[in-house]
Motif scaffolding. Structure first.
Motif, PDB file in Angstrom:
ATOM      1  N   VAL A 430     -43.905  -2.643 -28.809  1.00  0.00           N
ATOM      2  CA  VAL A 430     -43.633  -2.226 -30.183  1.00  0.00           C
ATOM      3  C   VAL A 430     -43.725  -0.699 -30.267  1.00  0.00           C
ATOM      4  O   VAL A 430     -44.561  -0.080 -29.606  1.00  0.00           O
ATOM      5  N   GLY A 431     -42.834  -0.135 -31.049  1.00  0.00           N
ATOM      6  CA  GLY A 431     -42.719   1.318 -31.087  1.00  0.00           C
ATOM      7  C   GLY A 431     -41.546   1.808 -30.256  1.00  0.00           C
ATOM      8  O   GLY A 431     -41.033   2.897 -30.454  1.00  0.00           O
ATOM      9  N   ALA A 432     -41.136   0.961 -29.308  1.00  0.00           N
ATOM     10  CA  ALA A 432     -39.980   1.234 -28.453  1.00  0.00           C
ATOM     11  C   ALA A 432     -40.083   2.582 -27.750  1.00  0.00           C
ATOM     12  O   ALA A 432     -39.092   3.247 -27.493  1.00  0.00           O
ATOM     13  N   THR A 434     -42.517   2.772 -25.031  1.00  0.00           N
ATOM     14  CA  THR A 434     -43.309   2.505 -23.829  1.00  0.00           C
ATOM     15  C   THR A 434     -42.460   2.710 -22.582  1.00  0.00           C
ATOM     16  O   THR A 434     -41.408   2.080 -22.430  1.00  0.00           O
ATOM     17  N   ARG A 435     -42.915   3.583 -21.708  1.00  0.00           N
ATOM     18  CA  ARG A 435     -42.227   3.809 -20.434  1.00  0.00           C
ATOM     19  C   ARG A 435     -42.845   2.952 -19.327  1.00  0.00           C
ATOM     20  O   ARG A 435     -42.167   2.244 -18.625  1.00  0.00           O
TER      21      ARG A 435
ATOM     22  N   CYS B  13     -41.614  -3.567 -36.685  1.00  0.00           N
ATOM     23  CA  CYS B  13     -40.483  -3.150 -35.855  1.00  0.00           C
ATOM     24  C   CYS B  13     -39.402  -2.508 -36.717  1.00  0.00           C
ATOM     25  O   CYS B  13     -38.272  -2.324 -36.253  1.00  0.00           O
ATOM     26  N   ASP B  16     -38.380   0.884 -35.246  1.00  0.00           N
ATOM     27  CA  ASP B  16     -37.642   0.753 -33.977  1.00  0.00           C
ATOM     28  C   ASP B  16     -36.205   0.318 -34.256  1.00  0.00           C
ATOM     29  O   ASP B  16     -35.258   0.795 -33.625  1.00  0.00           O
ATOM     30  N   GLU B 205     -33.626  -4.111 -29.749  1.00  0.00           N
ATOM     31  CA  GLU B 205     -33.990  -2.690 -29.948  1.00  0.00           C
ATOM     32  C   GLU B 205     -35.042  -2.227 -28.944  1.00  0.00           C
ATOM     33  O   GLU B 205     -35.345  -1.039 -28.859  1.00  0.00           O
ATOM     34  N   ARG B 206     -35.584  -3.159 -28.176  1.00  0.00           N
ATOM     35  CA  ARG B 206     -36.548  -2.778 -27.143  1.00  0.00           C
ATOM     36  C   ARG B 206     -35.888  -2.679 -25.763  1.00  0.00           C
ATOM     37  O   ARG B 206     -36.583  -2.535 -24.748  1.00  0.00           O
ATOM     38  N   ASP B 209     -32.830   2.038 -24.893  1.00  0.00           N
ATOM     39  CA  ASP B 209     -32.943   3.430 -24.480  1.00  0.00           C
ATOM     40  C   ASP B 209     -33.206   3.442 -22.970  1.00  0.00           C
ATOM     41  O   ASP B 209     -33.921   2.591 -22.475  1.00  0.00           O
ATOM     42  N   HIS B 212     -36.582   2.587 -21.748  1.00  0.00           N
ATOM     43  CA  HIS B 212     -37.055   1.204 -21.636  1.00  0.00           C
ATOM     44  C   HIS B 212     -36.819   0.625 -20.249  1.00  0.00           C
ATOM     45  O   HIS B 212     -37.276  -0.473 -19.955  1.00  0.00           O
TER      46      HIS B 212
END
Lengths: 739, 229
Positions: A430-432, A434-435, B13, B16, B205-206, B209, B212
């Protein structure tokens, strides 16, 4: 006095003793107050002077920590530490224990531990961006361990998942020393704008004191006092002193507070943590050198007929105390009402220096405030040094079985087994931003939202090292944190510490504490890695048996570009594996010794802080220059375990011919200041030259490729078999099919 | 493409989702609060993940009765695209915009991991840029993602091509091993009758990018952009 609504019991020395106030402390209290205190006043003194709130045994030692650096904005003393992460932004973080409550009621104990540390961070103006948890449980075969693991993990997940802050890292160990006292250390990291940081020092005589959040109930009364005593057989009867958390309210409180903080309404703010309304109001007014008057009938309450004593000592969760700027009440009220939270003006700041509590017009407390805040007893408790452990006999270095057999057992032991069963119950995404989670790299990496920057986060300590040699163990905990942050390519900036120890009234325990602090402080100095916040948890003993000394180090580092962070997984066949650092084959206190030979002895590995620093600086520079495809420090279980972890994470093997004749010391010794790097074959010479130039020992271990670790003594070890062993233990244990 | 994201108390979320929608469309989504009784004209409404109203009573049950959901239902009836992700899926089933229900995971535990999904239908504004039968990897994070419905409803969903995504193994098998929560027939996402409303447990959405480490969710948003702009 007799006409009051609440007829309070008369205070005696015996009643004070029941409140954990010792005879000499009660004498001091009487001198300060100048009369016999009321019941409410006694309750207030008991929590303010508890070990938990006053740090009376630890304070003189904690002053030894270096706390300053050019990038430190606020060190210890506030709700959390604050460091500069560039671009006008700050990282705000702290780690805190919730050990005693978690042992008594694991689900709520752990959940409210997460809630409490989140509030410490957002009360300073930061949006929480990551949680970590350092957990220590008793031996797996102990009848309570399985249910404690299940309850603590469910509690952390329940709270963290709902508030929408990713849980990205942590550590979980098992040892019989924690059979009667599990450790739950929760860390939160938040990000704020440097010009919007909020502190707890109250100012402005007449300014309104405002209560926001949940209503006050009878839960958690005397939590701080409970946490300042040893456990006995009947401790489970203390379950009512454990608070109950509501992460939904916390989520609303985060959004409401951050919205209010974006206005100009707040003069100062503090969460109501341990000792609730008492400690928050005393600390805020005390820091400001002011008095405070509260009208307790105005405190939102969810139970009937609460007494002043109960209102002041409640540890109900999700509550904040705010000093508003004059004329801001309507704005603040409208924001809290938007989020459907309670809002009440409950008092005001005064210039009397008194702590005055009234209820329905009657006075229940009228004390000088300063002594509550700064006159708690301070103890220079006697210390006894830990005897130096005897050296191990050199013949232990001989390897008696195949490396594969040992390695397969080691990576399946409770301390090294995969903790997937745990972290898959936490929302880590959550927060998108996290690496990496902590299992994918030596440190978790979370992007600073809206930027390219990455925060690297890690939690570290090796309690068995601290037990054998507290000074060296303390140094090692800080050094390992520094190494883990550096291994992903981040610059280590500062730490928070969570000092978990036994009963400080025992000289041996106090000696452990003192030596750990001195070792940590030395490492912090040499590594430029100051302490900016922390928490002390003492009396972690049950029936006289103390835990291993466990000074957990929560480290924070910064990457200019989070995408440049390097994980530990091997990726590319053909990469060359290099070992940085020196391997002497130190087996003292190693997991090999404990898990394979059944011994917990020998000296803690030496820590060369200058070499740690030199090597870490080299690793960071190599990563910044894009020369490294995987990076992992060598720690628990030694070189062979580090290589196995890199192979398992990447699902690819390696050929390691130089280890063909290696002994147990080389394969499983836990010498410090070492890293394994995977580098592209055409860069290996350059990396070797740069290591030599930096004065860092470097050697080639082998080449990445295949589906097994080959070249180790005793034959090839398939990566799939390693994975099976590593992933198998915890799920089977929790299902009750393994011990 | 104009979009709106609904914010309930306990949504987590929402940001995000807004980031992903803005990144793909170049336009800031309208953030609508649960108490709002109107919405600007938008092409797609996102009901995001989180724990609306703390999941109290039943996941999504209280949110489904909030003022903004009356507006969402009106817009859905007019054919405005509506997507519910995770808690949003739960809300859409509670609101009657989608059939079935989401119950506690079969393991009784919250599960957060990246799962393999098979794209079952590319015939929608949400899935058009995927290949039919393509296997994609998207994270899930939920405690109540176990999709249930009576057999007739399940047959209808399958018969009408209204299953959007199914949980599969990496090799593409629809079996218990690939099913993270016990969902009936491995169903991870479904459409309404007109394929204008989508609910799914996984979070595209996770996986959006490069940070991710997986951008398989990107085509989901690209599909919307292509259809709606």
């Amino acid at each position: 006095m007799t006409s009051k609504r609440w007829n309070e019991p008369a205070v005696t020395e015996a009643l004070a003793a029941e409140h954990g106030i010792k005879a000499d402390e009660y004498k001091r209290l009487l001198e300060i107050v100048g009369r016999t205190p009321t019941f409410t006043e006694l309750g207030i003194y008991s929590v303010m002077w508890s070990e938990h709130c006053s740090y009376k045994s630890s304070k003189i030692w904690l002053r030894k920590f270096p706390t300053e650096a050019p990038w430190v904005i606020c060190g210890p003393g506030e709700n959390a530490g604050v460091i500069d992460i560039g671009d006008g932004q700050a990282a705000i973080f702290k780690m805190e224990s919730h050990n005693h409550p978690s042992y008594i009621e694991p689900f709520q104990g752990a959940a409210t531990g997460v809630g409490g540390i989140l509030r410490d961070v957002f009360t300073m103006g930061a949006r929480p961006v990551a949680n970590l948890n350092a957990l220590r449980f008793g031996e797996p075969s102990h009848p309570k361990t399985r249910s404690l693991v299940a309850g603590v993990v469910a509690g952390i997940g329940h709270y963290g998942n709902c508030v929408g802050v990713p849980t990205v890292g942590g550590e979980t160990n098992f040892h019989k020393a924690y059979n009667g006292n599990c450790l739950v250390n929760a860390m939160t990291v938040g990000v704020a704008q440097q010009d919007k940081i909020f502190y707890s020092k109250a100012a402005g005589v007449g300014n309104p004191v405002v209560y926001v959040g949940s209503k006050t109930g009878r839960d958690g009364i005397h939590g701080a006092t409970m946490s300042s005593a040893e456990f006995t057989e009947d401790s489970e009867a203390k379950r009512p002193t454990v608070q109950v958390g509501d992460p939904f309210t916390e989520k609303l409180l985060i959004e409401a507070c951050l919205e209010l903080m974006a206005t100009d309404a707040i003069q100062s703010i503090q969460d109501m943590g341990a000792a609730g309304l008492t400690s928050s109001s005393v600390e805020m007014a005390g820091k400001g050198g002011l008095g405070i008057e509260l009208h307790l009938e105005k405190v939102p309450q969810r139970e009937l007929n609460m007494t002043p004593y109960e209102i002041m000592l409640s540890e109900s969760q999700e509550r904040m105390l705010i000093i508003l700027k004059p004329g801001s009440e309507d704005l603040a009220r409208s924001i809290m009402e938007k989020w459907e939270l309670d809002f009440a003006v409950i008092g005001h700041l005064t210039d009397t220096g008194r702590f005055v509590l009234k209820m329905d017009g009657e006075t229940y407390c009228d004390l000088a405030l300063a002594p509550l805040f700064d006159a708690a007893p301070l103890y220079t408790r006697p210390t006894e040094p830990t005897p130096a452990p005897a050296a191990l006999e050199p013949e232990l270095r001989a390897l008696k079985q195949s490396a594969g057999a040992v390695l397969t057992r080691l990576i399946a032991c409770p301390d090294l087994a995969s903790k997937r069963w745990i972290w898959e119950q936490y929302d880590s995404q959550v927060g998108a931003d996290t690496r990496f989670l902590s299992g994918q790299a030596d440190a978790a990496v979370v992007r600073v939202h809206g930027t390219q920057k990455g925060l690297a986060l890690s939690s570290d300590v090796t309690p068995r090292y601290c037990h054998a040699d507290p000074y060296r163990g303390g140094m090692q905990a800080v050094a390992e944190s520094y190494r883990n942050i550096s291994a992903v390519g981040a610059t280590p900036l500062a730490i928070t510490d969570n000092m978990n120890f036994g009963n400080p009234e025992k000289p041996r325990i106090m000696g452990q504490f003192a030596a750990c602090v001195e070792g940590m402080a030395e490492a912090c100095r040499v590594l430029d890695y100051p302490v900016v916040s922390g928490n002390v948890s003492l009396y972690n003993e049950t029936n006289g048996e103390g835990i291993l000394p466990t000074p957990t180090v929560g480290g924070v580092g910064l990457l200019a570009d989070g995408m440049k962070a390097v994980g530990l997984a091997l990726r590319n066949a053909g990469d060359v594996l290099l070992l940085l650092g020196e391997t002497a084959g130190h087996l003292g206190q190693s997991l090999y010794l404990r898990e394979i030979l059944g011994r917990e002895d020998g000296p803690t590995p030496p820590v060369d802080l200058a070499l740690e620093r030199r090597t870490a600086e080299l690793v960071r520079a190599l990563i910044a220059d894009g020369l490294v495809s995987a990076s992992h420090d060598v720690s628990d279980g030694g070189l062979a375990v580090a290589l196995a972890e890199m192979a398992m994470a990447g699902g690819i093997g390696a050929d390691l011919p130089v280890l063909a004749d290696a002994d147990a010391g080389t394969l499983f010794g836990e010498d410090q200041a070492r890293y394994v790097l995977a580098v592209p074959a055409d860069k290996a010479a350059e990396v070797g030259a740069r290591a030599a130039a930096a004065g860092v020992p470097v050697s080639k271990l082998g080449t990445v490729g295949g589906d097994a670790l080959t070249g180790l003594p005793g034959g090839a070890i398939p990566v799939a078999a390693l994975r099976g062993a590593n992933e198998g233990w915890l799920p089977s244990y929790m299902a009750g099919t393994a011990h | 493409m104009k979009s709106a994201v609904i914010v309930f108390p306990g949504s987590n979320c929402d940001r995000d989702m807004a980031v992903a929608l803005e990144r793909v469309s170049g336009k800031k989504p309208h953030m609508a609060f649960h108490k709002d009784t109107d919405l600007p004209e938008v092409d797609v409404i996102a009901v995001p993940g989180g724990f609306s109203y703390g999941d109290y009573l039943r996941c999504g049950a209280m949110a489904a009765h909030s003022p903004i959901m009356r507006v969402v239902k009106e817009r859905a009836a007019r054919g405005v695209r509506v997507m519910g992700i995770c808690n949003g899926f739960q809300i859409l089933t509670e609101a009657g915009l989608l059939p079935g229900a989401l119950i506690r995971n079969k393991t009784l535990k919250y599960i957060c991991k990246t799962v393999d999904l098979r794209v079952e239908s590319t015939n929608s504004a949400f899935t058009g840029k995927y290949g039919a039968g393509q296997i994609i990897r998207i994270p899930v994070g939920h405690g109540e993602g176990n999709f249930v419905a009576d057999a007739a409803t399940l047959d209808r969903l399958e018969g009408e091509g209204r299953v959007a995504f199914r949980y599969v193994t990496a090799a593409g098998a629809v079996d218990a091993e690939g099913n993270p929560n016990g969902a009936s027939r491995n169903i991870a996402g479904i459409f309404n009758e007109t394929r204008t409303v989508l609910g799914m447990m996984p979070h595209p959405e996770r996986a959006f990018d490069p940070l991710h480490g997986n951008t398989d969710g990107r085509a989901f948003f690209d599909s919307l952009l292509e259809t709606l702009s």
